[in-house]
Design a protein around this motif. Structure first.
Motif, PDB file in Angstrom:
ATOM      1  N   ILE A 194       1.021  -1.273   0.328  1.00  0.00           N
ATOM      2  CA  ILE A 194      -0.484  -0.077  -0.048  1.00  0.00           C
ATOM      3  C   ILE A 194       0.282   1.085   0.256  1.00  0.00           C
ATOM      4  O   ILE A 194       0.547   2.196  -0.587  1.00  0.00           O
ATOM      5  N   GLY A 195       2.365   1.298   0.701  1.00  0.00           N
ATOM      6  CA  GLY A 195       2.497   2.493   0.773  1.00  0.00           C
ATOM      7  C   GLY A 195       4.066   2.645  -0.018  1.00  0.00           C
ATOM      8  O   GLY A 195       4.221   3.601  -0.552  1.00  0.00           O
ATOM      9  N   LEU A 196       4.182   1.192  -1.092  1.00  0.00           N
ATOM     10  CA  LEU A 196       5.222   2.150  -2.214  1.00  0.00           C
ATOM     11  C   LEU A 196       4.847   1.650  -3.338  1.00  0.00           C
ATOM     12  O   LEU A 196       5.317   1.712  -4.730  1.00  0.00           O
ATOM     13  N   THR A 197       3.174   1.001  -3.936  1.00  0.00           N
ATOM     14  CA  THR A 197       3.308   1.104  -5.032  1.00  0.00           C
ATOM     15  C   THR A 197       1.655   1.691  -5.717  1.00  0.00           C
ATOM     16  O   THR A 197       1.559   2.977  -4.764  1.00  0.00           O
ATOM     17  N   ASP A 198       1.456   1.764  -6.772  1.00  0.00           N
ATOM     18  CA  ASP A 198       0.581   2.796  -7.649  1.00  0.00           C
ATOM     19  C   ASP A 198      -1.057   1.776  -7.130  1.00  0.00           C
ATOM     20  O   ASP A 198      -2.272   2.379  -8.193  1.00  0.00           O
ATOM     21  N   VAL A 199      -1.242   1.235  -5.679  1.00  0.00           N
ATOM     22  CA  VAL A 199      -2.889   0.641  -6.011  1.00  0.00           C
ATOM     23  C   VAL A 199      -3.957   1.577  -5.490  1.00  0.00           C
ATOM     24  O   VAL A 199      -3.346   2.741  -5.106  1.00  0.00           O
ATOM     25  N   ARG A 200      -4.434   1.911  -6.697  1.00  0.00           N
ATOM     26  CA  ARG A 200      -5.947   2.507  -5.474  1.00  0.00           C
ATOM     27  C   ARG A 200      -6.319   2.006  -4.702  1.00  0.00           C
ATOM     28  O   ARG A 200      -6.156   1.070  -3.866  1.00  0.00           O
ATOM     29  N   ALA A 201      -6.892   3.649  -4.442  1.00  0.00           N
ATOM     30  CA  ALA A 201      -8.030   3.936  -3.128  1.00  0.00           C
ATOM     31  C   ALA A 201      -7.266   3.018  -1.046  1.00  0.00           C
ATOM     32  O   ALA A 201      -8.222   2.964  -0.728  1.00  0.00           O
ATOM     33  N   LYS A 202      -6.552   4.377  -2.111  1.00  0.00           N
ATOM     34  CA  LYS A 202      -4.991   4.044  -0.325  1.00  0.00           C
ATOM     35  C   LYS A 202      -5.628   4.353   0.432  1.00  0.00           C
ATOM     36  O   LYS A 202      -5.761   3.811   1.778  1.00  0.00           O
ATOM     37  N   GLY A 203      -6.552   5.213   0.431  1.00  0.00           N
ATOM     38  CA  GLY A 203      -7.344   6.119   1.589  1.00  0.00           C
ATOM     39  C   GLY A 203      -8.180   4.758   3.079  1.00  0.00           C
ATOM     40  O   GLY A 203      -7.622   4.936   4.063  1.00  0.00           O
ATOM     41  N   VAL A 204      -9.200   4.101   1.646  1.00  0.00           N
ATOM     42  CA  VAL A 204     -10.098   3.063   2.111  1.00  0.00           C
ATOM     43  C   VAL A 204      -8.943   1.951   2.496  1.00  0.00           C
ATOM     44  O   VAL A 204      -9.741   1.540   3.630  1.00  0.00           O
ATOM     45  N   LEU A 205      -8.229   1.601   1.881  1.00  0.00           N
ATOM     46  CA  LEU A 205      -7.302   0.529   1.882  1.00  0.00           C
ATOM     47  C   LEU A 205      -6.829   0.915   3.925  1.00  0.00           C
ATOM     48  O   LEU A 205      -6.793  -0.518   5.023  1.00  0.00           O
ATOM     49  N   VAL A 206      -5.785   1.495   3.912  1.00  0.00           N
ATOM     50  CA  VAL A 206      -5.614   1.952   5.198  1.00  0.00           C
ATOM     51  C   VAL A 206      -6.894   2.025   6.112  1.00  0.00           C
ATOM     52  O   VAL A 206      -6.658   1.587   7.539  1.00  0.00           O
ATOM     53  N   PHE A 207      -7.181   2.403   6.471  1.00  0.00           N
ATOM     54  CA  PHE A 207      -8.781   2.880   6.582  1.00  0.00           C
ATOM     55  C   PHE A 207      -9.125   1.225   7.146  1.00  0.00           C
ATOM     56  O   PHE A 207      -9.375   1.280   8.318  1.00  0.00           O
ATOM     57  N   LEU A 208      -9.185   0.083   6.491  1.00  0.00           N
ATOM     58  CA  LEU A 208      -9.962  -0.759   7.098  1.00  0.00           C
ATOM     59  C   LEU A 208      -8.626  -1.781   7.125  1.00  0.00           C
ATOM     60  O   LEU A 208      -9.165  -2.913   8.121  1.00  0.00           O
ATOM     61  N   VAL A 209      -7.603  -1.785   6.770  1.00  0.00           N
ATOM     62  CA  VAL A 209      -6.663  -2.220   6.856  1.00  0.00           C
ATOM     63  C   VAL A 209      -6.618  -2.047   9.161  1.00  0.00           C
ATOM     64  O   VAL A 209      -6.286  -3.110   9.673  1.00  0.00           O
ATOM     65  N   LEU A 210      -6.048  -0.514   8.988  1.00  0.00           N
ATOM     66  CA  LEU A 210      -6.348  -0.884  10.629  1.00  0.00           C
ATOM     67  C   LEU A 210      -7.276  -0.667  11.654  1.00  0.00           C
ATOM     68  O   LEU A 210      -7.747  -0.230  13.310  1.00  0.00           O
ATOM     69  N   LEU A 211      -8.994  -1.293  10.848  1.00  0.00           N
ATOM     70  CA  LEU A 211     -10.289  -0.791  11.716  1.00  0.00           C
ATOM     71  C   LEU A 211     -10.118  -2.150  12.912  1.00  0.00           C
ATOM     72  O   LEU A 211     -10.442  -1.722  13.482  1.00  0.00           O
ATOM     73  N   PRO A 212      -9.341  -3.369  12.308  1.00  0.00           N
ATOM     74  CA  PRO A 212      -9.582  -4.131  13.345  1.00  0.00           C
ATOM     75  C   PRO A 212      -8.948  -3.595  14.759  1.00  0.00           C
ATOM     76  O   PRO A 212      -9.365  -4.431  15.414  1.00  0.00           O
ATOM     77  N   MET A 213      -7.920  -3.130  14.326  1.00  0.00           N
ATOM     78  CA  MET A 213      -6.574  -2.562  15.318  1.00  0.00           C
ATOM     79  C   MET A 213      -7.780  -1.991  16.212  1.00  0.00           C
ATOM     80  O   MET A 213      -8.166  -1.261  17.554  1.00  0.00           O
ATOM     81  N   MET A 214      -9.223  -1.162  16.189  1.00  0.00           N
ATOM     82  CA  MET A 214      -9.785  -0.563  16.903  1.00  0.00           C
ATOM     83  C   MET A 214     -10.894  -1.108  17.559  1.00  0.00           C
ATOM     84  O   MET A 214     -11.999  -0.928  18.353  1.00  0.00           O
ATOM     85  N   ILE A 215     -11.540  -2.864  16.821  1.00  0.00           N
ATOM     86  CA  ILE A 215     -11.972  -3.708  17.648  1.00  0.00           C
ATOM     87  C   ILE A 215     -11.937  -4.502  18.549  1.00  0.00           C
ATOM     88  O   ILE A 215     -10.661  -4.691  18.973  1.00  0.00           O
ATOM     89  N   PRO A 216     -12.918  -4.345  20.364  1.00  0.00           N
ATOM     90  CA  PRO A 216     -12.273  -5.298  20.823  1.00  0.00           C
ATOM     91  C   PRO A 216     -11.385  -6.752  20.666  1.00  0.00           C
ATOM     92  O   PRO A 216     -12.335  -7.276  19.238  1.00  0.00           O
ATOM     93  N   PRO A 217     -10.487  -7.268  20.776  1.00  0.00           N
ATOM     94  CA  PRO A 217     -10.157  -8.782  20.613  1.00  0.00           C
ATOM     95  C   PRO A 217     -11.258  -9.532  21.223  1.00  0.00           C
ATOM     96  O   PRO A 217     -11.530 -10.581  20.386  1.00  0.00           O
ATOM     97  N   HIS A 218     -12.153  -9.579  21.882  1.00  0.00           N
ATOM     98  CA  HIS A 218     -13.158 -10.141  22.027  1.00  0.00           C
ATOM     99  C   HIS A 218     -13.818 -10.808  21.376  1.00  0.00           C
ATOM    100  O   HIS A 218     -14.707 -11.649  20.905  1.00  0.00           O
ATOM    101  N   VAL A 219     -14.467  -8.900  20.687  1.00  0.00           N
ATOM    102  CA  VAL A 219     -14.751  -9.432  19.747  1.00  0.00           C
ATOM    103  C   VAL A 219     -15.356  -9.781  18.375  1.00  0.00           C
ATOM    104  O   VAL A 219     -15.148 -10.658  18.269  1.00  0.00           O
TER     105      VAL A 219
END
Length: 571
Positions: free
Chosen positions: A89-114
């Motif tokens: 995501i950081g070094l290539t020309d893949v599209r929709a980087k903002g959405v990808l970063v948001f979705l990749v980081l989303l599990p970090m904000m979700i409780p581990p037990h959930v």
């Protein structure tokens, strides 16, 4: 002369700094000091006999080995996954980087037990998604996650976004001249990755490995929901189980186990710091826009793999969680005849415990966020002050907050139990068993989360503003209120929202501190799942996930008003 000395000692800024450091010491340092005192100096004299005796126990040895093994394997998985995502995501020309970063980081904000509940429902014999596809395990078969591999997999996936965040930040700090020189010299993208990028990323990778290890080591939700049915005891589980036994020597016993867990964490962080110092490379040049290596014909395939991975880690468990919340009984296939909203109505309107838990978590999260924001403003001011003495003294308080954040939440819980199990001196008021003990623990554990964005804002500020205010006769308090507070307010708000999200969703800290009437969302979901009320746990988990996503989206509104990097998923 005496009047001048008294005035110097009791100047508002110095008095504020001293009180601030004392408050952080009382919140972060003192509970941990009491914990270590009971663990290694129960009679006031240092004695490692309790530690040796505990380490000689077969149950402790097994739990310690399981914790070390699963955390080490999970951290390796997290580093491999997070680094690969950051590089693509950081070094290539893949599209929709903002959405990808948001979705990749989303599990970090979700409780581990959930996360654990969602994956249990996604891959089990009763999985509504796998059953619809004809891929579900046979009824009665052992759940594939109830194993050492399943525990490592979930711990690794939970820690991968943290690695992605750190590696991506390191990539963005690289001077562009390095990669440009390599490209001009004819180096391919693969050669540049192996000879330049990865060697320079070594300190960041090592730091990510250590933080992923510490996060996995202290993760209570996944260890409990996977480790108990899989019969894989770990140190967090052993601490939780022994504290629940209510034996005559329960506190000393739990204190020793907590000291062991805390020492393992501190040793891991110390080793990380030592190795990072030796591996650090001095880079020349200013960070610039990152590379966008053209993938050419491979871009579509790479994007397909990225979105397929995100679908696997987000869509599959989320769909299974929602489907479980919409059926009357766990295991029933979702269809027109089995569809019901009763589980949501139960947790949102009928169950007093869930209503109380939502109210408690909202109140605790809001108060912790507000308190940390209020403390962060003066502390960040002193951490970036011109006076070396002020910076060193403020750093003492910040260091204690960092330690409280780094050690596992269960260790801090035991520390607060030891600190507040007796009534407060002079006031003769007991905080144990009340919401106040959870609130104080939240402030201590999450102070570092809210402090970092405020420090970033102060570092970017022109201190001539303060000079002008001084010349105009503004005192310390007035300068903080009129000059600095308005300027750092967006960063403080961003940090406060991160604190709120963390406190609102956590279960590790409150797992040992809650009691009847002080339930939190995390403990209620865990108790529902542990008690067999799977559909109610799923419904409550869906509500929490939706609330988390809404708050994260709302944070994007602050993106233009805060320093770059304050919001993790925004540049």
């Amino acid at each position: 002369m005496l009047a001048v000395l008294r005035n110097a000692i009791f100047r508002a800024d110095r008095l504020t700094l001293v009180l601030l450091v004392l408050a952080l010491t009382a919140l972060c340092g003192l509970p941990l000091a009491l914990l270590f005192r009971l663990g290694i100096a129960p009679d006031g004299v240092p004695d490692i006999t309790p530690l040796i005796e505990a380490l000689g126990s077969r149950s402790v040895q097994k739990a310690l080995w399981n914790s070390l093994e699963t955390s080490a394997l999970a951290s390796l998985l997290a580093v491999l996954t997070g680094t690969a995502l950051a590089l693509v995501i950081g070094l290539t020309d893949v599209r929709a980087k903002g959405v990808l970063v948001f979705l990749v980081l989303l599990p970090m904000m979700i409780p581990p037990h959930v996360t654990a509940i969602a994956w249990i429902q996604a891959l089990g014999p009763a999985s509504p998604v796998l059953r619809a596809l004809g891929l579900a395990p046979e009824i009665g078969a052992t759940h594939p996650l109830y194993s050492r591999a399943g525990l490592v997999l979930l711990l690794g996936l939970q820690a991968a976004p943290l690695v992605f965040l750190l590696v991506r930040a390191a990539l963005r700090a690289f001077p562009r001249e390095l990669s440009d020189a390599a490209r001009v010299s004819g180096a391919s993208a693969t050669r540049m990755l192996l000879r330049i990028t990865l060697p320079l990323l070594a300190p960041a990778l090592l730091g990510s490995l250590a933080l992923a290890f510490v996060a996995s080591l202290g993760n209570f939700g996944i260890n409990a929901l996977i480790g108990v049915p899989a019969r894989i005891p770990t140190l967090p589980l052993l601490i939780w189980q022994r504290l629940a036994s209510f034996g005559p020597d329960v506190l000393p016993n739990v204190a020793v186990l907590s000291v062991i867990l805390g020492l393992v964490t501190l040793v891991a962080l110390w080793a990380q710091s030592l190795l990072q110092g030796r591996m650090r490379s001095q880079l020349i040049g200013l960070p610039q826009a990152p590379l966008a290596i053209a993938l050419g014909r491979r871009r579509l395939a790479v994007e397909g793999l990225l979105w397929a991975f995100i679908a696997c880690i987000l869509v599959l468990p989320a769909a299974s969680l929602l489907a479980t919340a919409l059926v009357r009984t766990y295991g029933v296939a979702l269809g027109p005849s089995s569809l019901t909203w009763d589980n949501f109505a139960e947790v949102l309107w009928r169950q007093s415990v869930t209503l109380r838990a939502f109210g408690n978590s909202t109140l605790l999260g809001a108060l912790a966020a507000a308190g940390i924001a209020a403390l962060s403003l003066p502390l960040a001011y002193f951490l970036t002050a011109r006076s070396a003495f002020a910076r060193r003294l403020a750093a003492l308080g910040a260091w204690q907050a960092e330690i409280a954040y780094a050690v596992p939440g269960l260790v801090m819980s035991v520390a607060f139990i030891l600190a507040l199990i007796r009534p407060l001196p002079v006031l003769n008021v007991s905080l144990y068993g009340t919401l106040w003990i959870i609130l104080l623990a939240y402030v201590a554990c999450f102070m570092a989360v809210g402090l970092k964005p405020v420090i970033a804002a102060f570092l970017q500020m022109d201190r001539s503003l303060e000079d002008a205010a001084r010349v105009s006769g503004a005192g310390f308090g007035r300068r903080l209120r009129k000059v600095f507070a308005p300027l750092v307010a967006p960063s403080a708000a961003s940090g406060a929202i991160l604190v709120f999200l963390t406190a609102y969703n956590e279960v590790t800290v409150s797992a040992l501190l809650w009691s009847t009437g002080t339930e939190t969302i995390g403990t209620t979901i865990f108790n529902y799942e542990d008690g067999g009320y799977t559909t109610l746990a799923a419904a409550m988990s869906v509500v929490v996930v939706l609330a988390t996503v809404v708050i994260m989206i709302a944070m994007n509104g602050l993106a233009r008003k805060v320093p770059a990097g304050t919001i993790p998923w925004r540049d």
